[in-house]
Design an enzyme around this catalytic site. Structure first.
Site, PDB file in Angstrom:
ATOM      1  N   ASN A 154      41.681 -52.421 -29.217  1.00 33.52           N
ATOM      2  CA  ASN A 154      40.310 -50.688 -30.128  1.00 33.52           C
ATOM      3  C   ASN A 154      40.615 -49.933 -28.874  1.00 33.52           C
ATOM      4  O   ASN A 154      39.519 -49.499 -30.408  1.00 33.52           O
ATOM      5  CB  ASN A 154      39.340 -51.870 -28.771  1.00 33.52           C
ATOM      6  N   GLY A 230      42.921 -54.874 -21.041  1.00 35.67           N
ATOM      7  CA  GLY A 230      42.702 -56.104 -22.308  1.00 35.67           C
ATOM      8  C   GLY A 230      41.715 -57.444 -21.713  1.00 35.67           C
ATOM      9  O   GLY A 230      40.801 -57.025 -20.937  1.00 35.67           O
ATOM     10  N   GLU A 252      41.735 -53.788 -15.985  1.00 33.26           N
ATOM     11  CA  GLU A 252      41.070 -53.020 -16.913  1.00 33.26           C
ATOM     12  C   GLU A 252      40.141 -54.367 -17.992  1.00 33.26           C
ATOM     13  O   GLU A 252      41.291 -54.070 -18.828  1.00 33.26           O
ATOM     14  CB  GLU A 252      40.974 -51.420 -18.051  1.00 33.26           C
ATOM     15  N   LEU A 253      39.567 -55.290 -18.036  1.00 33.30           N
ATOM     16  CA  LEU A 253      39.093 -56.360 -18.794  1.00 33.30           C
ATOM     17  C   LEU A 253      37.906 -56.136 -19.427  1.00 33.30           C
ATOM     18  O   LEU A 253      37.667 -55.520 -19.115  1.00 33.30           O
ATOM     19  CB  LEU A 253      39.103 -57.476 -17.461  1.00 33.30           C
ATOM     20  N   CYS A 286      35.006 -52.277 -24.536  1.00 32.75           N
ATOM     21  CA  CYS A 286      35.160 -53.315 -23.168  1.00 32.75           C
ATOM     22  C   CYS A 286      33.283 -53.100 -22.509  1.00 32.75           C
ATOM     23  O   CYS A 286      33.122 -53.490 -21.877  1.00 32.75           O
ATOM     24  CB  CYS A 286      35.825 -53.395 -22.913  1.00 32.75           C
ATOM     25  N   GLU A 385      31.790 -62.843 -23.159  1.00 35.68           N
ATOM     26  CA  GLU A 385      31.779 -61.391 -24.107  1.00 35.68           C
ATOM     27  C   GLU A 385      32.733 -61.823 -25.703  1.00 35.68           C
ATOM     28  O   GLU A 385      32.645 -62.231 -26.144  1.00 35.68           O
ATOM     29  CB  GLU A 385      33.367 -60.475 -23.317  1.00 35.68           C
ATOM     30  N   GLU A 462      40.829 -45.906 -13.231  1.00 28.57           N
ATOM     31  CA  GLU A 462      41.078 -45.439 -14.848  1.00 28.57           C
ATOM     32  C   GLU A 462      40.641 -43.974 -14.335  1.00 28.57           C
ATOM     33  O   GLU A 462      39.737 -43.957 -13.760  1.00 28.57           O
ATOM     34  CB  GLU A 462      41.319 -45.331 -15.315  1.00 28.57           C
TER      35      GLU A 462
HETATM   36  P1  NAD Z   1      44.398 -58.985 -25.598  1.00 33.33           P
HETATM   37  O1  NAD Z   1      44.202 -59.763 -23.442  1.00 33.33           O
HETATM   38  O2  NAD Z   1      44.105 -60.221 -26.046  1.00 33.33           O
HETATM   39  O3  NAD Z   1      45.484 -58.527 -25.207  1.00 33.33           O
HETATM   40  C1  NAD Z   1      45.513 -56.975 -24.265  1.00 33.33           C
HETATM   41  C2  NAD Z   1      46.976 -56.581 -24.597  1.00 33.33           C
HETATM   42  O4  NAD Z   1      47.395 -58.111 -23.776  1.00 33.33           O
HETATM   43  C3  NAD Z   1      48.087 -56.607 -25.688  1.00 33.33           C
HETATM   44  O5  NAD Z   1      48.838 -55.684 -25.551  1.00 33.33           O
HETATM   45  C4  NAD Z   1      48.268 -58.413 -25.663  1.00 33.33           C
HETATM   46  O6  NAD Z   1      49.780 -57.969 -26.400  1.00 33.33           O
HETATM   47  C5  NAD Z   1      48.570 -58.116 -24.571  1.00 33.33           C
HETATM   48  N1  NAD Z   1      48.813 -59.193 -24.407  1.00 33.33           N
HETATM   49  C6  NAD Z   1      48.677 -61.295 -24.978  1.00 33.33           C
HETATM   50  N2  NAD Z   1      49.674 -61.833 -23.814  1.00 33.33           N
HETATM   51  C7  NAD Z   1      50.423 -61.436 -23.223  1.00 33.33           C
HETATM   52  C8  NAD Z   1      50.566 -61.515 -21.395  1.00 33.33           C
HETATM   53  N3  NAD Z   1      51.001 -63.650 -21.473  1.00 33.33           N
HETATM   54  N4  NAD Z   1      51.544 -61.978 -21.076  1.00 33.33           N
HETATM   55  C9  NAD Z   1      50.929 -59.938 -20.990  1.00 33.33           C
HETATM   56  N5  NAD Z   1      50.615 -58.964 -21.655  1.00 33.33           N
HETATM   57  C10 NAD Z   1      49.750 -60.282 -23.042  1.00 33.33           C
HETATM   58  O7  NAD Z   1      43.133 -57.943 -25.442  1.00 33.33           O
HETATM   59  P2  NAD Z   1      42.662 -57.287 -26.697  1.00 33.33           P
HETATM   60  O8  NAD Z   1      42.047 -58.859 -27.849  1.00 33.33           O
HETATM   61  O9  NAD Z   1      43.737 -56.726 -27.563  1.00 33.33           O
HETATM   62  O10 NAD Z   1      41.673 -56.637 -26.550  1.00 33.33           O
HETATM   63  C11 NAD Z   1      40.417 -57.214 -26.476  1.00 33.33           C
HETATM   64  C12 NAD Z   1      39.410 -57.652 -25.030  1.00 33.33           C
HETATM   65  O11 NAD Z   1      40.135 -56.282 -24.469  1.00 33.33           O
HETATM   66  C13 NAD Z   1      38.605 -57.225 -24.561  1.00 33.33           C
HETATM   67  O12 NAD Z   1      37.918 -58.792 -23.575  1.00 33.33           O
HETATM   68  C14 NAD Z   1      37.765 -56.289 -23.812  1.00 33.33           C
HETATM   69  O13 NAD Z   1      37.031 -56.085 -22.889  1.00 33.33           O
HETATM   70  C15 NAD Z   1      39.302 -55.705 -23.228  1.00 33.33           C
HETATM   71  N6  NAD Z   1      38.934 -54.428 -23.358  1.00 33.33           N
HETATM   72  C16 NAD Z   1      38.950 -53.655 -22.002  1.00 33.33           C
HETATM   73  C17 NAD Z   1      39.038 -52.226 -21.848  1.00 33.33           C
HETATM   74  C18 NAD Z   1      38.515 -51.340 -20.502  1.00 33.33           C
HETATM   75  O14 NAD Z   1      38.890 -50.576 -19.969  1.00 33.33           O
HETATM   76  N7  NAD Z   1      37.868 -52.463 -18.924  1.00 33.33           N
HETATM   77  C19 NAD Z   1      38.991 -51.353 -22.311  1.00 33.33           C
HETATM   78  C20 NAD Z   1      39.346 -51.761 -23.703  1.00 33.33           C
HETATM   79  C21 NAD Z   1      39.320 -53.326 -23.890  1.00 33.33           C
END
Ligand code: NAD
Length: 494
Positions: A154, A230, A252-253, A286, A385, A462
């Site tokens: 995002n 993520g 950061e989830l 997020c 979410e 962060e």
């Molecule tokens: P995601 O967890 O699907 O992917 C995030 C990253 O993790 C990607 O680079 C992906 O390739 C990698 N990934 C996937 N499987 C993995 C594994 N088994 N091991 C290691 N890495 C792996 O998330 P997304 O769909 O890209 O993003 C959306 C999520 O991110 C939402 O839940 C959102 O709230 C969160 N987010 C949090 C923040 C924050 O600062 N708290 C900021 C932005 C997004």
């Protein structure tokens, strides 16, 4: 027509992926691929970690002073500033967020590097007095080693900068793995470090699928820390695997952040703040303020104002300057958000506005800004979410009741309070179980201010001074300056 190909950036060079395999990245406006990114596999992961590990242990980087690292980060900030608009356009094409918003975000990105450039030579250990007679004890702050930074789609560069800037200021080296949906800008960013004078191997970037290479990155014993942004399920998996070998993580989830509106709030600002807090970036934030708690005495008026604002939102191509709401990032996300709305309605929520694909947008991943009323805090739309433009409105009667409902969530990322009562604002800010609380505003962020959630929203911070310490380890050194004989621990006085 053949698509542009982005290769891996390892050890200061553009590298073909070991299996010569590439995958398409889709433009969410059209649903069509617009470039291909290298699909890293095990040998590429190994090459990137080897480059970072060598740079950390043996290269010129291992001999840099903190001041020199700060100077390099300042130069990098200038390079990023000179490419800001170009990077913003790549990101907007990749994730469908507004070009306007991405430009603003990327023009402020150098601030993150500059903040840590300034902080690089201000990290200190302590002298601990009085530990023993004729001895002193002091602490050293040391870098950790190789940091793997894994980011979501995002805000790819913003999320990367929040990790790379403090990690590098502290003297670590990095392997960056962006989301497979948005690889291009992060690969380019890695190459700018070379342009700014960083030695080869200090910053490496590899594109690929998390499910294929994520475990390899997390499990490698040469990786000292995984910094992840993520989803909560992937964050938990990373924490579990890293925990097996006691490697550090910062996570950061996800979130399900509450915004709370009291009757004494400024309603115009509430409407602006709530709409921006949930419909900006098509809700793919997020910190999205997706649960709106409104005092029952003003519920109907607040809902009416928000619906009016939602109705006026201009939906369109994120590259057009008048567009206020672009598409979701991809088809899977569109299907997920649509399913969440349907389930909410099945459970009793009422669609006050939106809920479907907007008229005239037959292709791409567009969804109307959606306002659901009649929601209770136990419904799925109030607990999951959604990561889309969906606001769930829940009425409340008392401060105690709303506090209990707001905190009744597995997440604890952010919260908003809208009131003109200063005492109540501070009382609520202290009692809310959220890592970031905004009062009469929403979504402010700064390189200077610590950012991060509680509970299932993550671990660690962060930004701010705190973040640089998350990329350090603390060593305790004891020095005996008594020239006499050491006391023999095996000889006890009579
Ligand atoms: P995601 O967890 O699907 O992917 C995030 C990253 O993790 C990607 O680079 C992906 O390739 C990698 N990934 C996937 N499987 C993995 C594994 N088994 N091991 C290691 N890495 C792996 O998330 P997304 O769909 O890209 O993003 C959306 C999520 O991110 C939402 O839940 C959102 O709230 C969160 N987010 C949090 C923040 C924050 O600062 N708290 C900021 C932005 C997004």
């Amino acid at each position: 027509m053949s698509l542009t190909r982005h290769r891996l950036f390892i050890d200061g060079e553009w590298i073909e992926p070991a299996e010569a395999s590439f995958f398409p990245s889709e433009n969410p406006v059209t649903g069509e691929p617009w470039y291909e990114a290298a699909r890293a596999t095990a040998p590429d992961v190994d090459a990137a970690i080897t480059a970072a590990h060598t740079a950390f242990t043996r290269g010129p980087w291992s001999r840099t002073t903190p001041t020199e690292r700060g100077q390099m980060l300042s130069r990098l900030a200038d390079v990023v500033a000179s490419h800001a608009d170009e990077l913003a356009e790549i990101e907007a094409r990749d994730n469908g967020k507004l070009l306007r918003e991405m430009k603003a975000q990327l023009r402020s990105l150098p601030d993150y590097f500059r903040f840590y450039a300034g902080l690089a030579d201000k990290v200190r250990g302590d002298l601990i007095q009085g530990v023993a007679r004729d001895a002193l004890n002091y602490t050293l702050r040391e870098p950790l080693g190789v940091v793997v930074a894994i980011t979501a789609w995002n805000s790819p560069l913003y999320l990367a900068a929040m990790k790379l800037a403090p990690a590098l200021a502290m003297g670590n080296t990095v392997v960056l793995k962006p989301s497979e949906y948005t690889s291009a800008a992060s690969l380019l960013l890695a190459s700018y470090f070379t342009e700014a004078g960083f030695p080869a191997g200090v910053v490496n970037a590899i594109s690929g699928h998390g499910r294929e290479i994520g475990d390899l990155l997390v499990d490698d014993p040469r990786v000292a820390k995984v910094a992840f942004t993520g989803s909560t399920p992937v964050g938990r998996r990373i924490a579990g695997r890293a925990g097996e070998r006691l490697a550090k993580v910062s996570l950061e989830l996800g979130g399900k952040s509450p915004s709370i509106v009291f009757p004494d709030a400024n309603f115009d600002n509430v409407a602006t703040g709530v709409v921006a807090g949930v419909f900006a970036a098509a809700g793919q934030m997020c910190t999205s303020g997706s649960r709106l708690f409104v005092h029952s005495s003003v519920h109907d008026e607040i809902v009416a104002r928000i619906v009016e604002r939602a109705r006026a939102i201009t939906i369109g191509d994120p590259l057009e300057s008048e567009t206020e709401l672009g598409p979701l990032v991809n088809g899977a996300q569109h299907a997920h958000v649509t399913r969440c709305i349907a389930q909410g309605v099945e459970e009793g929520a009422v669609v006050a506005f939106g809920g479907t694909r907007p008229d005239g947008f037959d292709r791409g991943w567009y969804l109307e800004p959606t306002v659901l009323t009649g929601v209770t805090n136990d419904m799925s739309v109030a607990r999951t979410e959604i990561f889309g433009p969906v606001l769930s409105v829940i009425p409340f009667e008392t401060e105690e009741e709303v506090l209990e409902m707001a905190n009744d969530s597995e997440f604890g990322l952010a919260a908003g309070i809208w009131t003109s009562d200063l005492s109540r604002a501070h009382r609520m800010a202290a009692a809310l179980d959220a890592g970031i609380v905004w009062v009469n505003t929403y979504r402010n962020e700064s390189a200077l201010s610590p950012f991060g959630g509680f509970k299932q929203s993550g671990i660690g911070k962060e930004n701010g001074i705190e973040a640089i310490l998350e990329y350090s380890r603390l060593k305790s050194v004891w020095v005996n300056y008594d020239d006499g004989d050491l006391a023999d621990p095996f000889s006890y006085p009579g």
